[in-house]
Write a protein that holds these residues in place. Structure first.
Motif, PDB file in Angstrom:
ATOM      1  N   SER A 138       4.802  16.436 -29.095  1.00  0.00           N
ATOM      2  CA  SER A 138       4.938  15.107 -30.048  1.00  0.00           C
ATOM      3  C   SER A 138       6.276  14.974 -30.481  1.00  0.00           C
ATOM      4  N   LEU A 139       7.116  16.299 -30.725  1.00  0.00           N
ATOM      5  CA  LEU A 139       8.506  15.890 -31.053  1.00  0.00           C
ATOM      6  C   LEU A 139       9.322  15.331 -29.865  1.00  0.00           C
ATOM      7  N   GLY A 143      11.384  11.343 -29.061  1.00  0.00           N
ATOM      8  CA  GLY A 143      12.596  10.672 -28.440  1.00  0.00           C
ATOM      9  C   GLY A 143      12.426   9.821 -27.414  1.00  0.00           C
ATOM     10  N   ALA A 144      11.107  10.279 -26.499  1.00  0.00           N
ATOM     11  CA  ALA A 144      10.841   9.132 -25.304  1.00  0.00           C
ATOM     12  C   ALA A 144      10.623   7.707 -26.189  1.00  0.00           C
ATOM     13  N   GLY A 145       9.869   7.934 -27.490  1.00  0.00           N
ATOM     14  CA  GLY A 145       9.711   6.462 -27.894  1.00  0.00           C
ATOM     15  C   GLY A 145      10.788   5.692 -28.635  1.00  0.00           C
ATOM     16  N   LYS A 269       5.300   8.045 -30.567  1.00  0.00           N
ATOM     17  CA  LYS A 269       6.303   6.827 -30.157  1.00  0.00           C
ATOM     18  C   LYS A 269       6.744   6.134 -31.130  1.00  0.00           C
ATOM     19  N   ALA A 270       5.769   5.516 -32.035  1.00  0.00           N
ATOM     20  CA  ALA A 270       6.099   4.746 -33.062  1.00  0.00           C
ATOM     21  C   ALA A 270       7.028   5.743 -34.366  1.00  0.00           C
ATOM     22  N   VAL A 271       6.898   6.898 -34.266  1.00  0.00           N
ATOM     23  CA  VAL A 271       7.525   7.614 -35.139  1.00  0.00           C
ATOM     24  C   VAL A 271       9.000   7.867 -34.767  1.00  0.00           C
ATOM     25  N   THR A 274      10.958   4.728 -35.607  1.00  0.00           N
ATOM     26  CA  THR A 274      11.059   4.938 -36.897  1.00  0.00           C
ATOM     27  C   THR A 274      12.093   5.787 -37.519  1.00  0.00           C
ATOM     28  N   VAL A 275      12.285   6.881 -36.673  1.00  0.00           N
ATOM     29  CA  VAL A 275      13.431   7.869 -36.877  1.00  0.00           C
ATOM     30  C   VAL A 275      14.664   7.115 -36.765  1.00  0.00           C
ATOM     31  N   ALA A 276      14.584   6.584 -35.347  1.00  0.00           N
ATOM     32  CA  ALA A 276      16.034   6.071 -35.044  1.00  0.00           C
ATOM     33  C   ALA A 276      16.413   4.696 -35.877  1.00  0.00           C
TER      34      ALA A 276
END
Length: 341
Positions: A138-139, A143-145, A269-271, A274-276
């Motif tokens: 998931s981590l 990044g891929a998302g 992917k959505a996260v 959101t992080v970026a």
């Protein structure tokens, strides 16, 4: 499975990158969402026509309470993250949504552990290979998302590329992913699953850090090659984790494992986006401006790289024999040891 994956990339994933940029320039950015409508309808019709009907092996009533709790917790959490610092809601609303989402998720986990047929079977996380592919994976997927969000944003707002030109350059990432799919089996014949995933995690994180150094002085060909490398490392990780997730799952839990794993994939992917976006938002609060500056975009790349790199210790803790059914490296090692004896 490799053939299905290659066909998917060839028929949908590759053209989407090119088509999106041209539609944005010719019509508007909203038009790229409407493309999903005929694609979705075609997918439904082809599934109905080509896949034979198969009755459920063990029909059970759905865990409606668990579904509502899981869905509600994720919705509240994402609303809080998305609205934080954007003045869309009252100042207290975003933290309250995040806290409520976390609390509801905790209650959902407790509920799912107590019922016989839960909406999400958290007992699957006791399987080491599924745990690594889902939690550490998931981590990696976060990044891929974030990558398809950050790169076009950098090229268009930072370097002045048109949407079509940006699509032609970012096409490299999809091309790298397409090229790596048939080569994944070769990598797994020579190296263990743990080695492949550790290498994929480090190489993808390094690629994201390299993206933070991109500037207008870089030729488009250099950016294309960097994204091509990123597509290769990303696809290697995806394909390996996809196989590892179900390597040791009992047949009776395959349906639950599939829904769990796929939900985690899409959520992260959505996260990642959101992080970026949240990183850029925080830097813009610290240094206000009408548009994100180059250093603010670079900060988002670095933070995303750290998220991906956080998967490395989890992959490294996997036992050497993990996923030996999908890797020939362990089998050769055992064969050589037997011959020496």
């Amino acid at each position: 499975m490799h053939s299905m994956s290659v066909a998917h990339h060839l028929n949908f994933y590759l053209p989407r990158r090119l088509l999106g940029g041209f539609l944005t320039d010719a019509l508007s950015w909203r038009s790229i969402f409407w493309v999903n409508v005929p694609v979705g309808i075609a997918g439904i019709l082809l599934t109905w026509k080509l896949l034979p009907a198969s009755p459920a092996e063990r029909p059970v009533p759905p865990d409606l309470r668990g579904m509502m709790m899981i869905g509600g917790s994720l919705t509240l959490f994402m609303i809080g993250i998305e609205c934080a610092g954007r003045n869309v809601l009252p100042p207290f609303a975003a933290p309250a949504c995040i806290a409520a989402g976390v609390l509801l998720f905790w209650l959902a986990v407790r509920h799912c552990r107590r019922v016989p047929d839960p909406a999400v079977d958290f007992s699957l996380l006791a399987i080491p290979t599924f745990h690594a592919a889902t939690i550490a994976g998931s981590l990696f997927r976060a990044g891929a998302g974030a990558l398809p969000f950050l790169v076009p944003l950098t090229l268009q707002t930072g370097f002045g590329y048109s949407a079509s030109a940006s699509g032609l350059v970012t096409f490299a990432s999809a091309l790298g992913s397409f090229c790596m799919r048939p080569m994944t089996s070769t990598a797994l014949r020579h190296f263990s699953v743990r080695t492949v995933l550790c290498a994929g995690s480090v190489s993808f994180a390094a690629m994201l850090v390299a993206c933070s150094f991109m500037s207008q002085s870089w030729p488009a060909a250099a950016i294309f090659m960097l994204l091509l490398f990123g597509g290769l490392s990303r696809s290697l990780g995806f394909a390996t984790m996809g196989a590892l997730a179900f390597a040791d799952v009992p047949k009776s839990q395959l349906a639950s494992a599939t829904s769990f794993h796929r939900t985690a994939q899409q959520l992260m992917k959505a996260v990642g986006v959101t992080v970026a976006a949240g990183t850029i938002q925080v830097t813009m609060i610290l240094s206000p401006g009408t548009h994100a500056q180059r250093w603010q975009l670079a900060a988002a790349f670095v933070v995303t790289a750290l998220v991906v790199l956080a998967s490395y210790p989890m992959f490294a803790r996997m036992p050497p024999e993990a996923g030996e059914g999908i890797s020939a490296a362990r089998g050769r090692g055992r064969g050589a040891a037997a011959e020496m004896k």
